[in-house]
Design a protein around this motif. Structure first.
Motif, PDB file in Angstrom:
ATOM      1  N   ARG A 215       0.910  -1.384  -0.063  1.00 24.37           N
ATOM      2  CA  ARG A 215       0.049  -0.171   0.121  1.00 24.37           C
ATOM      3  C   ARG A 215       0.887   1.257   0.119  1.00 24.37           C
ATOM      4  NH1 ARG A 215      -3.232   3.050   4.183  1.00 24.37           N
ATOM      5  NH2 ARG A 215      -5.068   3.647   3.099  1.00 24.37           N
TER       6      ARG A 215
ATOM      7  N   ASP B 127      -8.182   6.344 -11.515  1.00 31.37           N
ATOM      8  CA  ASP B 127      -8.987   6.931 -10.309  1.00 31.37           C
ATOM      9  C   ASP B 127      -9.820   5.625  -9.730  1.00 31.37           C
ATOM     10  OD1 ASP B 127     -10.614   5.544 -12.297  1.00 31.37           O
ATOM     11  OD2 ASP B 127     -11.753   7.280 -12.964  1.00 31.37           O
ATOM     12  N   SER B 128      -9.016   4.527  -9.718  1.00 28.79           N
ATOM     13  CA  SER B 128      -9.331   3.384  -8.924  1.00 28.79           C
ATOM     14  C   SER B 128     -10.766   2.779  -9.200  1.00 28.79           C
ATOM     15  CB  SER B 128      -9.123   3.541  -7.324  1.00 28.79           C
ATOM     16  OG  SER B 128      -7.954   3.864  -7.008  1.00 28.79           O
ATOM     17  N   SER B 129     -11.309   3.097 -10.302  1.00 25.73           N
ATOM     18  CA  SER B 129     -12.942   2.837 -10.540  1.00 25.73           C
ATOM     19  C   SER B 129     -12.794   1.570 -11.361  1.00 25.73           C
ATOM     20  CB  SER B 129     -13.709   3.903 -11.107  1.00 25.73           C
ATOM     21  OG  SER B 129     -13.068   4.332 -12.481  1.00 25.73           O
TER      22      SER B 129
ATOM     23  N   TRP C 157      -4.744  -1.418 -12.087  1.00 34.17           N
ATOM     24  CA  TRP C 157      -5.741  -0.289 -11.700  1.00 34.17           C
ATOM     25  C   TRP C 157      -5.728   0.717 -12.468  1.00 34.17           C
ATOM     26  CZ3 TRP C 157      -9.394  -0.933  -7.724  1.00 34.17           C
ATOM     27  CH2 TRP C 157      -9.376  -2.150  -6.880  1.00 34.17           C
TER      28      TRP C 157
ATOM     29  N   SER D 289      -5.247  -0.484  -4.982  1.00 33.77           N
ATOM     30  CA  SER D 289      -5.801   0.698  -5.910  1.00 33.77           C
ATOM     31  C   SER D 289      -5.002   1.721  -5.798  1.00 33.77           C
ATOM     32  CB  SER D 289      -7.248   0.819  -5.393  1.00 33.77           C
ATOM     33  OG  SER D 289      -7.234   1.093  -4.052  1.00 33.77           O
ATOM     34  N   THR D 290      -5.063   2.586  -6.732  1.00 31.06           N
ATOM     35  CA  THR D 290      -4.214   3.754  -6.691  1.00 31.06           C
ATOM     36  C   THR D 290      -4.567   4.786  -5.639  1.00 31.06           C
ATOM     37  OG1 THR D 290      -4.365   3.697  -9.230  1.00 31.06           O
ATOM     38  CG2 THR D 290      -3.491   5.812  -8.300  1.00 31.06           C
ATOM     39  N   ASN D 291      -5.983   4.591  -5.059  1.00 31.39           N
ATOM     40  CA  ASN D 291      -6.210   5.711  -3.961  1.00 31.39           C
ATOM     41  C   ASN D 291      -5.830   4.912  -2.637  1.00 31.39           C
ATOM     42  OD1 ASN D 291      -8.083   3.666  -3.613  1.00 31.39           O
ATOM     43  ND2 ASN D 291      -9.859   4.907  -4.227  1.00 31.39           N
TER      44      ASN D 291
END
Length: 603
Positions: free
Chosen positions: A155, A246-248, A243, A198-200
């Motif tokens: 992370r 925007d992690s979507s 990913w 994820s990016t966020n």
């Protein structure tokens, strides 16, 4: 006299069936990072012909990852070593070398501060190691697995978390720093191939050979959902995931020869990219990917880098090249095209100005390509599948195949399109695309050359002699026996005017003979330390270039015979082919599966 490398037409990433390839890209999304053989390649995503290489590993490199800062790269090899080196400048200064584990390093991850590294793989005492990037000191323990670990992710924001996945079908979730075991996650039923946060930093995802995609909370490791339960999912094992910024969304690559984009919130497939290889039922398997900015790239088992366009659900471009060692090389008469053949029989054409590679399936062989030559109108290749393939110089996909009685050791062609092929026991002559004659020889032939005029043939032999013959129509007649070389003759090249013959041998020596008198004219081109694989003359005949198993390239002067240009370590492991583009530019190819061009400065 000097030489400066002007370009690298890089090899493709090396991929192994059933094993994920962990690609990476820099934080700006400008360069893709991958490995092949003993080298690491940094390749521009928009302009793939712009590339750099790192060649300081002593054995095969298995993975390389950028530090988030972009200033360093950590690369791991099959012996368990991790090297941390500088990406700024050309020196590639080594910051740290550490023996992370006892066996192959499968994956590497950096923390968000570019200070800590976790390396995982096939260790003897442990399957992973967490350490500081500047000192190599331990910063935790990676434990909880009972078999080889395939993947690791950290992370990028505090509190740090690390996740590993392996052949024991489990994920291990660790808190950090220092990294300590927290829990084992057993949702997968087959090998875990890749995990990524994820990016966020809110979630992490895992994919495996069971075709499953699971999402977890990044802080607690608790399962959120199974994404792969949606309709139109993969039908084979999944090797890679990335990913979106925007992690979507998530990009996945699978053994079912497709890549897919998933909407995380809706748990649905948004795009499916069919990347099946037309000529194979498995080379289209997708084994790696990256998603950086607008660049979505999925890697085929064949080594093809597929640039994916979500607006069309198709690949917008495909970057190709060799995966295996190049064993044969030539340059077209107009100097605009290179042809290369590799250990696996693949033949590629390269555009000299852009570095774009195109596979020539019709000209490819079923086994190693021994040699490729051209006579202006044709390209001729010989392979260990006992065939000679003759390609039309104006249409490289127009190919005629001539079967050879015996394993072809070498091939050559004259301007009048006469082709001579040497097998161990005879020399065969091909004219008009057909075998028209042959001559049994009482020695073990190792190489062959015909002059541009088609009037003389030289046959190199295992006994360190060169047998020069005249050619009248289809009939060969002995003229001279040249015997100054010190080892088996491995490369022959007639001067453009046909009066001189350069002969390279297994001892690394090159002798130049006068074909009219049989006398030796040059005997001191002896600076290679291993087998000479290729010799070619410049268009004017004033210079010659040679490449060797010793990894070096030499450029020799016919007028100033004591002068030379040395290009040390031109290709890792071996130089297979060389040639002149013009009097001051050469191209080389080697066992690193790359083609390189060099600018020369003569005295």
């Amino acid at each position: 006299m000097s030489a400066v490398r002007s370009s690298i037409f890089a090899c493709s990433p090396l991929a192994t069936r059933g094993q994920a390839v962990h690609l990476d890209a820099d934080s700006k999304g400008e360069n893709i990072l991958y490995t092949n053989g003993k080298s690491v390649y940094i390749r521009n995503l928009e302009k793939p012909h712009i590339a750099k290489e790192y060649t300081q590993h002593s054995c095969n490199v298995t993975v390389a990852k950028y530090a988030p800062s972009g200033y360093y790269i950590a690369s791991g090899d099959e012996r368990g070593n991790v090297r941390v080196w500088d990406t700024v400048g050309e020196e590639q200064v080594l910051k740290l070398e550490s023996r992370a584990i006892g066996g192959r390093v499968n994956d590497i991850a950096w923390d968000g501060e570019s200070k800590r590294i976790v390396a995982v793989g096939d260790g003897k005492e442990k399957f992973g190691h967490a350490f500081l990037a500047d000192t190599g000191s331990s910063c935790g323990e990676i434990m909880g697995h009972s078999k080889v670990v395939n993947t690791v992710a950290i992370r990028q924001t505090r509190p740090f978390r690390a996740v590993t996945g392996g052949d024991d079908n489990t994920l291990v979730f660790s808190h950090g720093v220092p990294f300590v075991f927290n829990k084992t996650i057993s949702d997968h039923t087959r090998f875990v191939q890749e995990v990524k946060f994820s990016t966020n930093g809110d979630m992490f995802a895992s994919v495996g050979s069971d075709g499953k995609i699971f999402l977890y909370d990044a802080k607690t490791g608790d399962k959120i959902k199974e994404l792969s339960a949606a309709e139109h999912g993969h039908t084979g094992g999944i090797f890679a995931l990335s990913w979106s910024a925007d992690s979507s969304r998530i990009l996945t690559s699978s053994a079912d020869q497709t890549a897919k984009i998933w909407d995380v919130e809706a748990s649905s497939v948004v795009n499916t990219f069919d990347l099946a290889d037309v000529g194979s039922n498995f080379l289209g398997q997708q084994v790696g990917n990256i998603w950086k900015g607008d660049n979505l790239v999925s890697l085929s088992l064949s080594g093809d880098l597929n640039y994916l366009d979500p607006s069309t659900s198709k690949a917008s471009r495909v970057i190709q090249g060799h995966q295996k060692a190049i064993t044969a090389f030539t340059i077209s008469e107009d100097k605009k095209t290179f042809l290369s053949g590799s250990y696996d029989g693949r033949v590629m054409s390269w555009e000299e100005n852009t570095g774009k590679a195109t596979p020539l399936n019709e000209a490819s062989h079923g086994n190693q390509v021994m040699q490729i030559v051209n006579n202006g109108a044709q390209f001729v290749s010989a392979g260990m599948d006992d065939t000679v393939r003759i390609s039309n110089g104006k249409n490289l996909h127009e190919v005629s195949v001539v079967s050879i009685s015996g394993l072809p050791k070498s091939v050559s062609s004259s301007d009048d399109q006469t082709v001579v092929v040497a097998t161990e026991t005879e020399v065969q002559i091909i004219q008009g695309g057909k075998k028209v004659d042959s001559l049994a020889v009482g020695y073990s032939a190792t190489s062959v050359a015909i002059n541009a005029q088609g009037t003389a043939v030289a046959i190199g032999a295992q006994d360190a002699k060169v047998y020069v013959m005249s050619l009248d129509g289809t009939k060969l007649k002995a003229v001279h026996t040249l015997s100054n070389n010190k080892g088996a003759i491995t490369s022959l090249s007639f001067h453009p005017e046909g009066k001189l013959l350069a002969a390279g041998d297994s001892a690394g020596k090159i002798y130049v003979y006068d074909t009219a008198t049989g006398e030796t004219t040059i005997s001191h081109w002896v600076f290679h330390t291993a087998r000479v694989n290729s010799i070619q003359w410049s268009p004017s005949g004033n210079y010659a270039v040679s490449g060797s198993l010793d990894t070096n390239v030499f450029v020799w002067s016919l007028e100033k015979t004591m002068k030379k240009i040395k290009i040390a370590n031109a290709h890792s492991q071996s130089v297979a082919g060389v040639g002149f583009i013009d009097e001051t530019t050469i191209a080389t190819a080697g066992a690193d599966a790359c083609v390189k061009t060099w600018k020369l400065t003569h005295h």
